[in-house]
Enzyme design. Structure first.
Site, PDB file in Angstrom:
ATOM      1  CB  CYS A 126     -12.853  -1.822  -0.414  1.00 14.66           C
ATOM      2  SG  CYS A 126     -11.433  -2.902  -0.576  1.00 14.66           S
ATOM      3  CG  ASN A 178       3.674  -4.092   1.194  1.00  9.91           C
ATOM      4  OD1 ASN A 178       4.740  -4.438   1.685  1.00  9.91           O
ATOM      5  ND2 ASN A 178       3.509  -3.907  -0.104  1.00  9.91           N
ATOM      6  CG  HIS A 180      -9.524  -6.159   0.554  1.00  8.04           C
ATOM      7  ND1 HIS A 180     -10.897  -6.142   0.339  1.00  8.04           N
ATOM      8  CD2 HIS A 180      -9.200  -7.468   0.671  1.00  8.04           C
ATOM      9  CE1 HIS A 180     -11.367  -7.383   0.334  1.00  8.04           C
ATOM     10  NE2 HIS A 180     -10.341  -8.215   0.534  1.00  8.04           N
ATOM     11  CG  HIS A 224      -3.061  -6.915  -1.030  1.00 14.56           C
ATOM     12  ND1 HIS A 224      -3.615  -5.861  -0.334  1.00 14.56           N
ATOM     13  CD2 HIS A 224      -1.887  -6.462  -1.527  1.00 14.56           C
ATOM     14  CE1 HIS A 224      -2.806  -4.803  -0.422  1.00 14.56           C
ATOM     15  NE2 HIS A 224      -1.741  -5.139  -1.139  1.00 14.56           N
TER      16      HIS A 224
HETATM   17  P1  DGP Z   1       0.165  -2.691  -1.770  1.00 13.21           P
HETATM   18  O1  DGP Z   1       1.048  -1.544  -2.136  1.00 13.21           O
HETATM   19  O2  DGP Z   1       0.917  -3.780  -1.021  1.00 13.21           O
HETATM   20  O3  DGP Z   1      -1.101  -2.248  -1.073  1.00 13.21           O
HETATM   21  O4  DGP Z   1      -0.255  -3.350  -3.147  1.00 13.21           O
HETATM   22  C1  DGP Z   1      -1.356  -2.972  -3.890  1.00 13.21           C
HETATM   23  C2  DGP Z   1      -1.168  -3.530  -5.268  1.00 13.21           C
HETATM   24  O5  DGP Z   1      -2.408  -3.435  -5.932  1.00 13.21           O
HETATM   25  C3  DGP Z   1      -0.145  -2.792  -6.125  1.00 13.21           C
HETATM   26  O6  DGP Z   1       0.946  -3.668  -6.425  1.00 13.21           O
HETATM   27  C4  DGP Z   1      -0.891  -2.432  -7.394  1.00 13.21           C
HETATM   28  C5  DGP Z   1      -2.153  -3.261  -7.297  1.00 13.21           C
HETATM   29  N1  DGP Z   1      -3.326  -2.596  -7.854  1.00 13.21           N
HETATM   30  C6  DGP Z   1      -3.787  -1.360  -7.533  1.00 13.21           C
HETATM   31  N2  DGP Z   1      -4.902  -1.090  -8.226  1.00 13.21           N
HETATM   32  C7  DGP Z   1      -5.163  -2.192  -8.991  1.00 13.21           C
HETATM   33  C8  DGP Z   1      -6.188  -2.506  -9.924  1.00 13.21           C
HETATM   34  O7  DGP Z   1      -7.124  -1.747 -10.194  1.00 13.21           O
HETATM   35  N3  DGP Z   1      -6.102  -3.728 -10.508  1.00 13.21           N
HETATM   36  C9  DGP Z   1      -5.090  -4.602 -10.246  1.00 13.21           C
HETATM   37  N4  DGP Z   1      -5.099  -5.769 -10.895  1.00 13.21           N
HETATM   38  N5  DGP Z   1      -4.112  -4.335  -9.359  1.00 13.21           N
HETATM   39  C10 DGP Z   1      -4.156  -3.134  -8.750  1.00 13.21           C
END
Ligand code: DGP
Length: 113
Positions: free
Chosen positions: A4, A86, A97, A99
């Site tokens: 994850c 989401n 995961h 959020h």
């Molecule tokens: P969702 O689409 O609701 O599952 O949002 C996932 C969010 O996670 C998206 O806005 C981009 C963010 N994200 C994905 N990979 C990383 C990462 O490696 N680091 C950070 N800081 N954010 C990430």
């Protein structure tokens, strides 16, 4: 959860811009911000989404929302902010995961979807 992404961020195996951490919650800046302030609040215990929230304790759930409130205050989002979680493919959840996105620092659109 071994593979994850957010579990790896919580453990420090992948770098992140930390905003808040306590026993139950980790919060960090979104890598692809969609507003001047875009912070992700995640429970340290792995659950995939709100659909599995009954696998968290009431204290863990409360800790997430209290973190949202604290971060909004610390980021000076006094004019308001949006909280989004989401859940599943129809909502385009990309990281499985749980959020909570905190989005603020500008006027949001009046449509949510
Ligand atoms: P969702 O689409 O609701 O599952 O949002 C996932 C969010 O996670 C998206 O806005 C981009 C963010 N994200 C994905 N990979 C990383 C990462 O490696 N680091 C950070 N800081 N954010 C990430």
């Amino acid at each position: 959860m071994e593979n994850c992404l957010f579990c790896k961020i919580i453990k420090g195996e992948i770098p992140s811009a930390k905003v808040l951490e306590n026993d139950q919650v980790y919060a960090f800046r979104d890598i692809n911000p969609q507003a001047p302030t875009h912070v992700l609040v995640v429970p340290k215990k792995h659950v995939s989404s709100v659909a599995e929230i009954d696998q968290l304790s009431d204290a863990e759930i409360a800790a997430c929302l209290k973190a949202v409130k604290q971060i909004a205050a610390e980021e000076s989002l006094s004019d308001g902010f949006r909280v989004v979680s989401n859940c599943g493919p129809d909502a385009c959840q990309s990281v499985p995961h749980l959020h909570f996105h905190i989005l603020g620092g500008r006027k949001m659109g009046d449509r949510m979807a």
